[in-house]
Design a protein around this motif. Structure first.
Motif, PDB file in Angstrom:
ATOM      1  N   GLU A  91       0.819  -1.205   0.000  1.00  0.00           N
ATOM      2  CA  GLU A  91       0.000   0.000   0.000  1.00  0.00           C
ATOM      3  C   GLU A  91       0.864   1.271   0.000  1.00  0.00           C
ATOM      4  OE1 GLU A  91      -2.732  -0.237   3.224  1.00  0.00           O
ATOM      5  OE2 GLU A  91      -3.829  -1.943   2.379  1.00  0.00           O
ATOM      6  N   MET A  94       2.005   1.845  -3.483  1.00  0.00           N
ATOM      7  CA  MET A  94       0.945   2.406  -4.304  1.00  0.00           C
ATOM      8  C   MET A  94       0.772   3.911  -4.041  1.00  0.00           C
ATOM      9  SD  MET A  94      -0.177   0.161  -6.399  1.00  0.00           S
ATOM     10  CE  MET A  94       1.588  -0.212  -6.488  1.00  0.00           C
ATOM     11  N   TRP A  98       1.100   6.818  -6.977  1.00  0.00           N
ATOM     12  CA  TRP A  98       0.117   7.841  -7.308  1.00  0.00           C
ATOM     13  C   TRP A  98       0.658   9.250  -7.075  1.00  0.00           C
ATOM     14  CZ3 TRP A  98      -3.582   6.832 -10.436  1.00  0.00           C
ATOM     15  CH2 TRP A  98      -4.140   5.553 -10.480  1.00  0.00           C
ATOM     16  N   PHE A 134      -8.356   7.881 -14.309  1.00  0.00           N
ATOM     17  CA  PHE A 134      -7.661   6.927 -13.434  1.00  0.00           C
ATOM     18  C   PHE A 134      -7.864   7.310 -11.968  1.00  0.00           C
ATOM     19  CE2 PHE A 134      -4.866   6.093 -17.223  1.00  0.00           C
ATOM     20  CZ  PHE A 134      -5.191   4.756 -17.347  1.00  0.00           C
ATOM     21  N   LEU A 135      -7.731   8.600 -11.665  1.00  0.00           N
ATOM     22  CA  LEU A 135      -7.904   9.060 -10.289  1.00  0.00           C
ATOM     23  C   LEU A 135      -9.335   8.842  -9.812  1.00  0.00           C
ATOM     24  CD1 LEU A 135      -5.896  12.412 -10.481  1.00  0.00           C
ATOM     25  CD2 LEU A 135      -5.214  10.328  -9.284  1.00  0.00           C
ATOM     26  N   GLU A 136     -10.284   9.087 -10.701  1.00  0.00           N
ATOM     27  CA  GLU A 136     -11.691   8.865 -10.374  1.00  0.00           C
ATOM     28  C   GLU A 136     -11.914   7.406  -9.967  1.00  0.00           C
ATOM     29  OE1 GLU A 136     -16.086   9.953 -10.800  1.00  0.00           O
ATOM     30  OE2 GLU A 136     -14.246  11.075 -10.455  1.00  0.00           O
ATOM     31  N   GLY A 137     -11.289   6.502 -10.708  1.00  0.00           N
ATOM     32  CA  GLY A 137     -11.458   5.080 -10.434  1.00  0.00           C
ATOM     33  C   GLY A 137     -10.902   4.647  -9.087  1.00  0.00           C
ATOM     34  N   THR A 138      -9.835   5.306  -8.638  1.00  0.00           N
ATOM     35  CA  THR A 138      -9.236   4.920  -7.357  1.00  0.00           C
ATOM     36  C   THR A 138     -10.084   5.351  -6.166  1.00  0.00           C
ATOM     37  OG1 THR A 138      -7.924   6.938  -7.077  1.00  0.00           O
ATOM     38  CG2 THR A 138      -6.948   5.165  -8.377  1.00  0.00           C
ATOM     39  N   LEU A 139     -11.051   6.237  -6.391  1.00  0.00           N
ATOM     40  CA  LEU A 139     -11.884   6.745  -5.295  1.00  0.00           C
ATOM     41  C   LEU A 139     -13.134   5.912  -5.056  1.00  0.00           C
ATOM     42  CD1 LEU A 139     -11.659  10.601  -5.932  1.00  0.00           C
ATOM     43  CD2 LEU A 139     -10.963   9.421  -3.834  1.00  0.00           C
ATOM     44  N   SER A 140     -13.328   4.879  -5.822  1.00  0.00           N
ATOM     45  CA  SER A 140     -14.528   4.058  -5.689  1.00  0.00           C
ATOM     46  C   SER A 140     -14.687   3.532  -4.265  1.00  0.00           C
ATOM     47  CB  SER A 140     -14.460   2.886  -6.670  1.00  0.00           C
ATOM     48  OG  SER A 140     -15.612   2.081  -6.559  1.00  0.00           O
ATOM     49  N   LYS A 142     -14.535   5.153  -1.505  1.00  0.00           N
ATOM     50  CA  LYS A 142     -13.684   5.797  -0.504  1.00  0.00           C
ATOM     51  C   LYS A 142     -14.003   7.280  -0.373  1.00  0.00           C
ATOM     52  CE  LYS A 142      -9.696   4.580  -2.276  1.00  0.00           C
ATOM     53  NZ  LYS A 142      -8.232   4.379  -2.411  1.00  0.00           N
ATOM     54  N   PHE A 145      -8.556   9.560  -0.912  1.00  0.00           N
ATOM     55  CA  PHE A 145      -7.641   8.608  -1.535  1.00  0.00           C
ATOM     56  C   PHE A 145      -7.024   7.711  -0.472  1.00  0.00           C
ATOM     57  CE2 PHE A 145      -7.611  12.013  -4.772  1.00  0.00           C
ATOM     58  CZ  PHE A 145      -7.889  11.261  -5.900  1.00  0.00           C
TER      59      PHE A 145
END
Length: 235
Positions: A91, A94, A98, A134-140, A142, A145
């Motif tokens: 983590e 990651m 980002w 891509f950033l939008e997808g990482t917030l699913s 949550k 971030f």
């Protein structure tokens, strides 16, 4: 008591990153507002002679440079307060990924979208949109971030939530909107309304005036110049 000084500039999102981290950790510090155009100042030559950039964190007389490096240093030095990076090695990797993408890909694309014209601007808008997806997808699922609390990626992405929105408005763009990026819009609202963030953001009118001057300078130079509160090429 540890002596902590932050050398930076009031309108820089890079310097604001460090202020947010210090405040989240409850660290008292002295802010030294530096002339963004004076790369040969004795202060920068003393504490950052290689890059001559800010922010520079000075802890007990020892300088730490580069905002991403400073953020990790703060997290490792002051255990009090919330952790900016997760403990799990994967983590943490990651988070670093980002953070690097935000600085090396997202920020340049957003800046160019605001400051360029014609085909160059169209290309920058397309690149910006792809990265924002891509950033939008990482917030699913949550809030931030970093999960339920503000973490390093949120702090690094601060230029999107405030600086770029001002620049986008001045440039007449519709790159980042609620309709296109609902999760990013929710994240921006949560982030900007967090007490520490809200109470310490640079005044919008003052930042807007600075942006207008830089936009005019970029237009006079043919577009594509600096901007986004990065004066003096801080990092």
């Amino acid at each position: 008591m540890a002596e902590v000084k932050l050398i930076g500039a009031w309108g820089s999102p890079f310097c604001f990153r460090i202020e947010v981290a210090l405040k989240l950790k409850g660290v008292e510090y002295e802010f030294i507002d530096h002339d963004v155009h004076n790369k040969k100042s004795p202060l920068l030559l003393k504490y950052n002679p290689v890059h001559k950039k800010f922010p520079v964190l000075v802890h007990n007389g020892k300088p730490i440079c580069e905002s991403l490096v400073i953020l990790e240093y703060i997290d490792e030095t002051w255990e009090k307060g919330p952790s900016l990076l997760p403990k799990d090695p994967y983590e943490r990797a990651m988070v670093r990924f980002w953070a690097k993408l935000l600085d090396e890909k997202c920020l340049p694309a957003l800046r160019k979208a605001c400051l360029s014209r014609g085909e160059e601007q169209d290309k920058a808008k397309e690149e910006s949109t792809e990265i924002l997806k891509f950033l939008e997808g990482t917030l699913s699922g949550k809030k931030f971030f970093g999960g339920d609390n503000i973490g390093m990626v949120d702090i690094v992405a601060n230029f999107i939530s405030y600086w770029f929105i001002i620049g986008q408005e001045l440039a007449g763009l519709q790159v980042l909107t609620k309709e296109k990026f609902p999760k990013l819009d929710e994240w921006m609202d949560e982030y900007l309304n967090t007490t520490i963030i809200k109470e310490n953001l640079p005044p919008k009118d003052k930042l807007t005036a600075m942006f207008k001057a830089r936009f005019e300078a970029a237009a006079a130079a043919g577009g594509g110049g600096g901007g986004g509160g990065r004066g003096g090429a801080p990092k």
